[in-house]
Each structure stands twice: as C-alpha cells, then as structure tokens.
Design a protein around this motif. Structure first.
Motif, short mmCIF file in Angstrom:
data_model
loop_
_atom_site.label_atom_id
_atom_site.label_comp_id
_atom_site.label_asym_id
_atom_site.label_seq_id
_atom_site.Cartn_x
_atom_site.Cartn_y
_atom_site.Cartn_z
N LEU A 1 99.23 -1.85 112.05
CA LEU A 1 98.35 -1.13 111.12
C LEU A 1 97.66 -2.10 110.17
O LEU A 1 96.46 -2.01 109.93
N GLN A 2 98.49 -3.03 109.64
CA GLN A 2 97.95 -3.99 108.68
C GLN A 2 96.81 -4.79 109.29
O GLN A 2 95.75 -4.94 108.70
N ARG A 3 97.04 -5.25 110.54
CA ARG A 3 96.00 -6.06 111.21
C ARG A 3 94.74 -5.22 111.43
O ARG A 3 93.62 -5.70 111.27
N ALA A 4 94.94 -3.95 111.79
CA ALA A 4 93.79 -3.08 112.03
C ALA A 4 92.98 -2.90 110.74
O ALA A 4 91.75 -2.99 110.74
N VAL A 5 93.69 -2.66 109.65
CA VAL A 5 93.00 -2.44 108.37
C VAL A 5 92.26 -3.72 107.95
O VAL A 5 91.10 -3.67 107.55
N GLU A 6 92.95 -4.86 108.11
CA GLU A 6 92.30 -6.14 107.75
C GLU A 6 91.04 -6.38 108.58
O GLU A 6 90.04 -6.90 108.10
N GLY A 7 91.08 -5.97 109.85
CA GLY A 7 89.93 -6.17 110.73
C GLY A 7 88.94 -5.01 110.68
O GLY A 7 88.03 -4.93 111.51
N SER A 8 89.16 -4.06 109.75
CA SER A 8 88.31 -2.86 109.60
C SER A 8 88.17 -2.09 110.92
O SER A 8 87.08 -1.60 111.25
N ARG A 9 89.25 -2.02 111.67
CA ARG A 9 89.20 -1.26 112.92
C ARG A 9 89.88 0.10 112.74
O ARG A 9 90.96 0.17 112.14
N PRO A 10 89.27 1.18 113.25
CA PRO A 10 89.95 2.47 113.20
C PRO A 10 91.17 2.48 114.13
O PRO A 10 91.25 1.68 115.06
N VAL A 11 92.08 3.40 113.87
CA VAL A 11 93.33 3.48 114.62
C VAL A 11 93.52 4.90 115.13
O VAL A 11 93.30 5.86 114.39
N ARG A 12 93.90 5.03 116.39
CA ARG A 12 94.34 6.34 116.89
C ARG A 12 95.66 6.14 117.62
O ARG A 12 95.83 5.17 118.38
N CYS A 13 96.57 7.10 117.40
CA CYS A 13 97.81 7.08 118.18
C CYS A 13 97.56 7.85 119.47
O CYS A 13 96.74 8.76 119.52
N VAL A 14 98.30 7.49 120.49
CA VAL A 14 98.25 8.26 121.73
C VAL A 14 99.68 8.54 122.18
O VAL A 14 100.56 7.70 122.03
N GLY A 15 99.89 9.75 122.70
CA GLY A 15 101.20 10.10 123.24
C GLY A 15 101.15 9.95 124.75
O GLY A 15 100.91 8.86 125.28
N ALA A 16 101.29 11.07 125.45
CA ALA A 16 101.28 11.02 126.92
C ALA A 16 99.87 11.23 127.48
O ALA A 16 99.70 11.32 128.69
N GLY A 17 98.87 11.34 126.60
CA GLY A 17 97.49 11.50 127.08
C GLY A 17 97.25 12.83 127.78
O GLY A 17 96.41 12.94 128.66
N HIS A 18 97.97 13.87 127.35
CA HIS A 18 97.83 15.17 128.00
C HIS A 18 96.89 16.13 127.26
O HIS A 18 96.87 17.32 127.55
N SER A 19 96.13 15.61 126.31
CA SER A 19 95.10 16.46 125.70
C SER A 19 93.83 16.36 126.52
O SER A 19 93.54 15.32 127.10
N PHE A 20 93.08 17.45 126.53
CA PHE A 20 91.85 17.49 127.34
C PHE A 20 90.64 17.02 126.53
O PHE A 20 89.58 16.81 127.08
N THR A 21 90.80 16.92 125.22
CA THR A 21 89.71 16.55 124.33
C THR A 21 89.79 15.05 124.05
O THR A 21 90.80 14.41 124.33
N PRO A 22 88.75 14.49 123.38
CA PRO A 22 88.82 13.06 123.01
C PRO A 22 89.68 12.81 121.77
O PRO A 22 89.46 11.85 121.06
N ILE A 23 90.68 13.66 121.53
CA ILE A 23 91.41 13.57 120.26
C ILE A 23 92.19 12.26 120.11
O ILE A 23 92.46 11.82 119.01
N ALA A 24 92.52 11.61 121.24
CA ALA A 24 93.26 10.34 121.13
C ALA A 24 92.34 9.14 121.40
O ALA A 24 92.80 8.00 121.41
N VAL A 25 91.05 9.40 121.59
CA VAL A 25 90.12 8.34 121.99
C VAL A 25 89.70 7.49 120.79
O VAL A 25 89.45 8.00 119.72
N THR A 26 89.66 6.17 121.00
CA THR A 26 89.14 5.27 119.96
C THR A 26 88.59 4.01 120.62
O THR A 26 89.04 3.64 121.71
N ASP A 27 87.61 3.39 119.94
CA ASP A 27 87.21 2.06 120.39
C ASP A 27 87.81 1.00 119.46
O ASP A 27 87.49 -0.17 119.53
#
Ligand SMILES: Cc1cc2nc3c(=O)[nH]c(=O)nc-3n(C[C@H](O)[C@H](O)[C@H](O)COP(=O)(O)OP(=O)(O)OC[C@H]3O[C@@H](n4cnc5c(N)ncnc54)[C@H](O)[C@@H]3O)c2cc1C
Length: 437
Positions: free
Chosen positions: A33-59
């Motif tokens: 998390l710290q590295r992501a914040v320092e690099g100004s990158r957004p973060v998304r958690c993913v579980g088993a990827g069983h959602s049909f929406t882009p709810i876990a999607v991130t670049d």
C-alpha cells in the motif's frame, strides 16, 4: 513472477494492472500500500474474480489476498455457536469444510463456494431463505487496512459506522485483512427438488417461502415450467443420504453443465430452438431428494460460462416482476436458454445491502457468454427498477450514483465514511466513480 494480465471468471472483464501483488502477511499488505501511495497508483483488491462487473479492475496495483488464508481463532459460546476469525483471502470452499471438522457451519451460503471471504461480503453475496440474510450479515467484526496503513477493527460496538459501511464496502474503503464470522453448530440439509409450474409456485409463494428454511426456484423462460428447491435444516448428526456419484454426475455435471454447454453452443447458432429445448430441459430435470452436509447442498459447481444480472426487489413484488418478464419475452424476439433464478432473504441493516430494510426477493437472469445479453438485461432491469429494485453489486447493471442514491437511505453516509478513511481515493477506479458520486 505473477502474471499481470487478469480476467474475471466469466471472461467479460480484463485488467492490466501496473503491478500485481500477493502479500504473504499483513505487514506486507502495508508495504504494498505504501509503495502504491508513494507512486500515486490506485489500488484494488481482488478475491476469486467471480464478479461480473469491473469492480475489481484497475490499471494501478491489484492486490490478491490468496496467500492470506486460513482460520486464525475460534471463540466458542455456550449454545454451540462460535466466532471464527479468518484471514480475508480464505476461500469459502476451504472454510466450510474446515468448519465442519470443528462442528461448525456458516448459516447460509450462495450457490457456489469459490469466492474469497472478503470478496463475497464486499459485494453482498447472498443465498436464499426468508429468515436468513446474506453472507455479510454473518460478519461479527472485521479488520481493515486503510490507505494510510492503519489497521482498524470494526464491529457493532467498535467503529460502528465503519462497520455499517465496510461489511458491504465494494473494496472502496481499504484492504480487509481479517473477518470474524458468527458461525452456528454444523447442520445438515435435506434437499427436495421437484418440477412444478410457475402459476402453481406463485399461487403458494408466500406460504412456501415462510414455511421452508431455504426455498428457491428456477423458471424456464418461454414455458410455464419451474424447478423448485426446498432445503430443510437438520441437526449435524442427522443421517446423511447424499446423492449417489452416478446421479450427481448425471444431474449436476452432465445435464446441468456438459449437456447445457452443448445446448448453448447449438442455440447460439439457432436461437429459434430455445423455447422447445427449454421445455425439454425442464422435464429432463426430474425430482430428487437427498441429505448432506449444509455446505455441500448450498453450493454446486458451475462450468458453463455466462454473464449475469440480479436484482433485489421487495419480496411482495416478485410475482408481478416475473409475469412482466414473461410478458416482455412473449412480445420480443429474444430467446433465452438460461433458467431465471428466484431467491429470498430477510431484511437487514447493512447500508449498501440489497436487502436493506425490507424482506427481499432476488431475480437473477443469465446469458450464455457468447450471446449478447444487453436487450434482455435492459428489459428486466427496467421492470425491476419500476418496483424499487436494487442491483447486485457483483453483477451487471447499468445504474450510476444518481439512481443508486434513490434506493439506498444511507448512500451518502457511505460516501461520508469513505471520504473519512480514503480522502484521496486510493481505492478508487473508473467503475467505482460511476457508482459512488
Ligand atoms: C458462477 C457464479 C455464481 C455466483 N453465485 C452467487 C450467489 O449464489 N449469490 C450471490 O449473491 N452472488 C453470486 N455470485 C457473485 C459473487 O458471489 C460475487 O461477485 C463475489 O463478490 C465474488 O467474490 P470474489 O472473491 O470472486 O470477489 P471479486 O469478484 O474478486 O471481488 C469483489 C469485490 O470484493 C473486493 N475485495 C476482494 N477482496 C478484498 C479485500 N481483501 N479487501 C477489500 N475488498 C476486497 C474487490 O475489490 C471487489 O470490489 C456468483 C458469481 C459467479 C461467477
């Protein structure tokens, strides 16, 4: 080396995160998390990827808690129930089997058990049963790492507003690291599955839903056939009469998965065959009765790939909704091969729960992944919305913040809590921006 490109179970969502991390400890989550914040990158958690929406999607940074799994502690109560704390990446499938060995169970489950605990609760995953809530209602407490690296525990007695928001938090508030579940003594389920008609099922619906612990039914579109499922809770030491291997292979693997996949390939080329095939399929699924461990009855395997939309409507409206969908299908040129699934849940008090404040019925519509779903889903969505329907957070829908606010009394409270724990939207994404504004 972790593969960076990602797709969900249905294959309709893809992500190419700049970095994909699988921390092996809570401290490692903090470093990521710290590295992501320092690099100004957004973060998304993913579980088993069983959602049909882009709810876990991130670049940005995608965090998987696959290496944070397992039961950490069990606190037993005199009545046989227990509070069980698990690491948030634990999959429901491994958890339910381990609970059985401890004489315990989750009181209700959805129809598959592939999901992670954190992923399942974050989108409001539910099963069926008018006296039972979704999986998030089984959460006693949870631990969340916020964007600044703090670990915050919340429950009804501690950080209560965060608890109201984070039980179904859409991954928007932080990384859930641990979840304490209210578990019940292990129990068995007697399953009775039998064909019926839509008219007969709707005529007796209120009485059936009130009388049966876990009732659901599948309606075969273009016909009036339904398959009803009644699961009755029995003590954990009840004599188990599971489905024989051959019957279970024939019904679940062959008829429901393999043959169904083949049928879908055929009807994708010749949709006009669907109404007749649905009538045949509905008759092919004959009555059966079996008794097994609760988690084995609740969940089954799904190998045919589909996309899904599911709406929660006031329980009293479900008959009208189904008749409207039937009427729409009669007038349209669409042919739908997948049965429509109808389930029930008790009212609850979780801010973004689809069952918030009202006894709820769920209508789930599916489309084979190689066929276009839009016209069908749009039509069902409009019908459900006309009775105040709320879309499942893990399944397809077209709503944005303005419409969602109308159906959730605490929508703005959720946004306020989000602002307080993640003011710079580290856990944001384009998709969440559509939902949460
Ligand atoms: C075949 C199939 C059957 C299904 N059956 C049902 C059903 O019976 N009932 C039902 O209600 N739904 C059902 N679903 C939907 C499914 O339960 C939900 O979409 C669920 O969220 C998926 O869990 P997951 O672990 O795959 O989470 P993902 O889809 O990977 O993620 C879902 C959300 O959880 C968040 N998240 C994941 N881990 C964390 C974490 N550690 N901290 C914070 N946020 C986190 C993600 O950011 C995302 O917002 C089904 C889906 C499929 C594909």
């Amino acid at each position: 080396m972790i593969e960076r490109s990602w797709q969900n179970w249905a294959g309709n969502q893809h992500a190419y995160p700049a970095h994909r991390a699988e921390p092996a400890s809570v401290d490692e989550v903090r470093s990521v998390l710290q590295r992501a914040v320092e690099g100004s990158r957004p973060v998304r958690c993913v579980g088993a990827g069983h959602s049909f929406t882009p709810i876990a999607v991130t670049d940005g940074v995608q965090i998987s808690l696959d290496s944070l799994r397992g039961i950490e502690s069990v606190v037993r109560e005199d009545d046989g129930s227990a509070q069980v704390t698990v690491l948030a990446g634990t999959r429901l499938r491994e958890l339910t089997a381990q609970l059985w060995d401890l004489g315990l169970a989750m009181t209700n489950l959805g129809d598959i058990d592939e999901q992670s605990v954190a992923g399942a609760i974050s989108t409001g995953t539910h099963g069926t049963g008018a006296r039972f809530g979704g999986i998030a209602t089984q959460v006693h407490a949870l631990e969340l790492m916020t964007a600044d690296g703090r670990l915050v525990r919340c429950s009804r007695d501690e950080n209560a507003e965060l608890f109201d928001a984070a039980r179904i938090g859409l991954g928007a508030l932080g990384v859930i690291t641990r979840v304490t579940l209210d578990c019940v003594p292990a129990f068995a389920l007697r399953a009775v599955e039998e064909p019926s008609t839509l008219a007969a099922t709707l005529a007796e619906l209120d009485a059936t839903v009130a009388a049966v612990d876990h009732f659901e039914f599948y309606w075969f579109p273009h016909t009036d056939r339904v398959l009803t499922k009644r699961n009755t809770r029995l003590p954990g030491n009840a004599v188990l009469r599971p489905l024989g291997k051959v019957r279970s292979y024939l019904d679940d693997e062959l008829l429901s998965n393999t043959v169904f996949e083949g049928l879908n390939r055929v009807v994708t080329r010749v949709p006009a065959l669907i109404p007749r095939l649905n009538a045949v399929s509905a008759r092919a699924l004959s009555a059966r009765e079996y008794t097994d461990r609760s988690y084995r009855v609740f969940a089954s395997s799904r190998t045919v790939k589909f996309v899904e939309m599911e709406y929660a409507v006031p329980a009293s409206e479900i008959g009208w909704v189904l008749r409207e969908v039937d009427r729409w299908l009669e007038q349209s040129s669409m042919s739908i091969a997948f049965p429509v699934e109808v389930r029930f849940a008790a009212a609850d008090d979780i801010w973004l729960s689809t069952a918030y404040g009202r006894p709820t019925a769920y209508i789930a519509v599916h489309q084979y992944h190689r066929r276009d779903h839009r016209e069908y889903f749009d039509a069902v969505e409009a019908i459900c919305r006309s009775v105040g329907g709320r879309p499942h957070w893990g399944k397809l829908h077209s709503l944005g913040g303005a419409e969602l606010r109308d159906t959730y009394e605490h929508f703005d409270d959720f946004l306020r809590v989000r602002d307080s724990v993640d003011p710079t939207k580290v856990f944001g994404s384009d998709y969440l921006e559509r939902l949460l504004h």
